[in-house]
Design a protein around this motif. Structure first.
Motif, PDB file in Angstrom:
ATOM      1  N   LEU A  97       1.052  -1.166  -0.058  1.00 58.72           N
ATOM      2  CA  LEU A  97      -0.077   0.037  -0.004  1.00 58.72           C
ATOM      3  C   LEU A  97       0.930   1.297   0.274  1.00 58.72           C
ATOM      4  O   LEU A  97       0.610   2.123  -0.701  1.00 58.72           O
ATOM      5  N   LYS A  98       2.114   1.023   0.699  1.00 62.88           N
ATOM      6  CA  LYS A  98       2.756   2.326   0.920  1.00 62.88           C
ATOM      7  C   LYS A  98       3.573   2.729  -0.438  1.00 62.88           C
ATOM      8  O   LYS A  98       3.802   3.752  -0.858  1.00 62.88           O
ATOM      9  N   ILE A  99       4.081   1.762  -1.167  1.00 62.10           N
ATOM     10  CA  ILE A  99       4.695   1.835  -2.338  1.00 62.10           C
ATOM     11  C   ILE A  99       3.755   2.203  -3.594  1.00 62.10           C
ATOM     12  O   ILE A  99       3.929   3.115  -4.118  1.00 62.10           O
ATOM     13  N   ALA A 100       2.500   1.612  -3.300  1.00 64.86           N
ATOM     14  CA  ALA A 100       1.506   2.011  -4.439  1.00 64.86           C
ATOM     15  C   ALA A 100       1.028   3.476  -4.258  1.00 64.86           C
ATOM     16  O   ALA A 100       0.753   4.256  -5.061  1.00 64.86           O
ATOM     17  N   ASP A 101       0.762   3.955  -3.077  1.00 61.26           N
ATOM     18  CA  ASP A 101       0.581   5.369  -2.589  1.00 61.26           C
ATOM     19  C   ASP A 101       1.424   6.249  -3.290  1.00 61.26           C
ATOM     20  O   ASP A 101       1.191   7.354  -3.958  1.00 61.26           O
ATOM     21  N   LYS A 102       2.856   5.884  -3.311  1.00 62.42           N
ATOM     22  CA  LYS A 102       3.933   6.746  -3.703  1.00 62.42           C
ATOM     23  C   LYS A 102       3.821   6.937  -5.119  1.00 62.42           C
ATOM     24  O   LYS A 102       4.016   7.872  -5.751  1.00 62.42           O
ATOM     25  N   ILE A 103       3.486   5.769  -5.884  1.00 67.77           N
ATOM     26  CA  ILE A 103       3.301   5.662  -7.332  1.00 67.77           C
ATOM     27  C   ILE A 103       2.111   6.622  -7.768  1.00 67.77           C
ATOM     28  O   ILE A 103       2.271   7.489  -8.738  1.00 67.77           O
ATOM     29  N   SER A 104       0.920   6.368  -7.030  1.00 65.73           N
ATOM     30  CA  SER A 104      -0.181   7.263  -7.337  1.00 65.73           C
ATOM     31  C   SER A 104      -0.015   8.625  -7.237  1.00 65.73           C
ATOM     32  O   SER A 104      -0.861   9.455  -7.771  1.00 65.73           O
ATOM     33  N   GLU A 105       0.996   9.238  -6.201  1.00 62.05           N
ATOM     34  CA  GLU A 105       1.281  10.608  -6.276  1.00 62.05           C
ATOM     35  C   GLU A 105       2.035  10.930  -7.718  1.00 62.05           C
ATOM     36  O   GLU A 105       1.712  12.371  -7.975  1.00 62.05           O
ATOM     37  N   GLN A 106       2.455  10.267  -8.095  1.00 64.85           N
ATOM     38  CA  GLN A 106       3.233  10.497  -9.539  1.00 64.85           C
ATOM     39  C   GLN A 106       2.047  10.336 -10.693  1.00 64.85           C
ATOM     40  O   GLN A 106       2.124  10.690 -11.741  1.00 64.85           O
ATOM     41  N   PHE A 107       1.343   9.377 -10.479  1.00 61.58           N
ATOM     42  CA  PHE A 107       0.454   8.778 -11.868  1.00 61.58           C
ATOM     43  C   PHE A 107      -1.081   8.475 -11.024  1.00 61.58           C
ATOM     44  O   PHE A 107      -1.259   7.477 -10.645  1.00 61.58           O
ATOM     45  N   GLU A 108      -1.832   9.487 -11.557  1.00 62.71           N
ATOM     46  CA  GLU A 108      -3.081   9.259 -10.868  1.00 62.71           C
ATOM     47  C   GLU A 108      -3.984   7.981 -11.035  1.00 62.71           C
ATOM     48  O   GLU A 108      -4.707   7.399 -10.065  1.00 62.71           O
ATOM     49  N   ALA A 110      -3.100   5.106 -11.038  1.00 56.91           N
ATOM     50  CA  ALA A 110      -1.872   3.982 -10.649  1.00 56.91           C
ATOM     51  C   ALA A 110      -2.923   2.790 -10.380  1.00 56.91           C
ATOM     52  O   ALA A 110      -3.740   2.916  -9.666  1.00 56.91           O
ATOM     53  N   VAL A 111      -2.256   1.544 -10.616  1.00 52.90           N
ATOM     54  CA  VAL A 111      -3.095   0.537 -10.043  1.00 52.90           C
ATOM     55  C   VAL A 111      -1.996  -0.478  -9.285  1.00 52.90           C
ATOM     56  O   VAL A 111      -0.854  -0.475  -9.299  1.00 52.90           O
ATOM     57  N   LEU A 112      -2.742  -1.132  -8.225  1.00 56.90           N
ATOM     58  CA  LEU A 112      -1.917  -2.191  -7.352  1.00 56.90           C
ATOM     59  C   LEU A 112      -2.272  -3.458  -7.949  1.00 56.90           C
ATOM     60  O   LEU A 112      -3.773  -3.920  -7.677  1.00 56.90           O
ATOM     61  N   LEU A 113      -1.433  -4.330  -8.280  1.00 57.84           N
ATOM     62  CA  LEU A 113      -1.996  -5.664  -8.480  1.00 57.84           C
ATOM     63  C   LEU A 113      -1.134  -6.607  -7.595  1.00 57.84           C
ATOM     64  O   LEU A 113      -0.124  -6.841  -7.418  1.00 57.84           O
ATOM     65  N   MET A 114      -2.151  -7.567  -7.141  1.00 59.54           N
ATOM     66  CA  MET A 114      -1.643  -8.680  -6.222  1.00 59.54           C
ATOM     67  C   MET A 114      -1.848 -10.180  -7.127  1.00 59.54           C
ATOM     68  O   MET A 114      -2.757 -10.099  -7.775  1.00 59.54           O
ATOM     69  N   LEU A 115      -0.780 -10.838  -6.869  1.00 64.90           N
ATOM     70  CA  LEU A 115      -0.993 -12.204  -7.690  1.00 64.90           C
ATOM     71  C   LEU A 115      -1.205 -13.192  -6.750  1.00 64.90           C
ATOM     72  O   LEU A 115      -0.547 -13.154  -5.661  1.00 64.90           O
TER      73      LEU A 115
END
Length: 205
Positions: A97-108, A110-115
């Protein structure tokens, strides 16, 4: 947020990353070379770690290097993927969640994919993925009808073929690169192999 499409290359590399480190949590970044409108086409991925996923300094180093490489290759980071060591658990961890949050700050968008490790066998009939999107400051499950993996049967066959032939050993994640900096974390050799197999199968990657 609109549709999300996963390319053959992106899926196969995520799948092989899991298979290469079957008893580890693994993660990586999702890339796109095209982000037209609300749709997100994940055209590639960069496998990052297979140990100590929560180590912030290594993650930050990887994010910085991938960002620089993306700017040189007309790509951008559009999401994050992770598989947990416990195959029955496909829920996002605080680290994810923390890394995905960081990416979403740069790209509105953004997706988080769990395998889903419990469905990672080569003969499983549907993509073993659980995808989240950010809504109202929270990550929520994305409507599966807006997630596309074109030519899934061919993609699944390529993933299985590469695993059977031992080609998954070609995959280099950022962890392995830090252990031996001569190893190419952009995985050009693996990309070429996937392209060779994908071309006769469906005419594209």
């Amino acid at each position: 947020m609109g549709e999300v499409e996963l390319s053959c290359r992106a899926y196969v590399k995520m799948y092989l990353h899991c298979c290469l480190f079957p008893r580890c949590s693994i993660n990586g970044l999702l890339l796109s070379s095209s982000t037209a409108g609300d749709a997100v086409c994940v055209t590639d991925c960069v496998p990052l770690l297979h140990s100590h996923l929560s180590l912030a300094p290594i993650t930050q180093l990887a994010l910085t290097q991938v960002d620089v490489w993306c700017s040189q290759t007309q790509q951008r980071i559009v999401g994050y993927y992770q598989a947990n060591a416990c195959v029955s658990d496909s829920s996002p961890t605080p680290c994810a969640l923390k890394i995905a949050d960081k990416i979403s700050e740069q790209f509105e968008n953004a997706v988080l994919l769990m395998l889903d490790g419990s469905k990672m066998s080569a003969d499983y009939r549907v993509p073993p993925i659980v995808m989240y999107e950010r809504k109202d400051s929270r990550w929520t499950l994305k409507d599966k009808h807006t997630i596309m993996l074109r030519q899934w049967e061919e993609t699944r066959a390529i993933a299985g073929q590469m695993l059977d032939s031992g080609d998954h050993s070609l995959l280099v994640d950022f962890d392995s690169h830090l252990d031996d900096i001569t190893k190419d974390w952009t995985n050009q050799k693996l990309n070429n192999k996937i392209a060779e197999l994908a071309s006769p199968a469906n005419g594209s990657m």
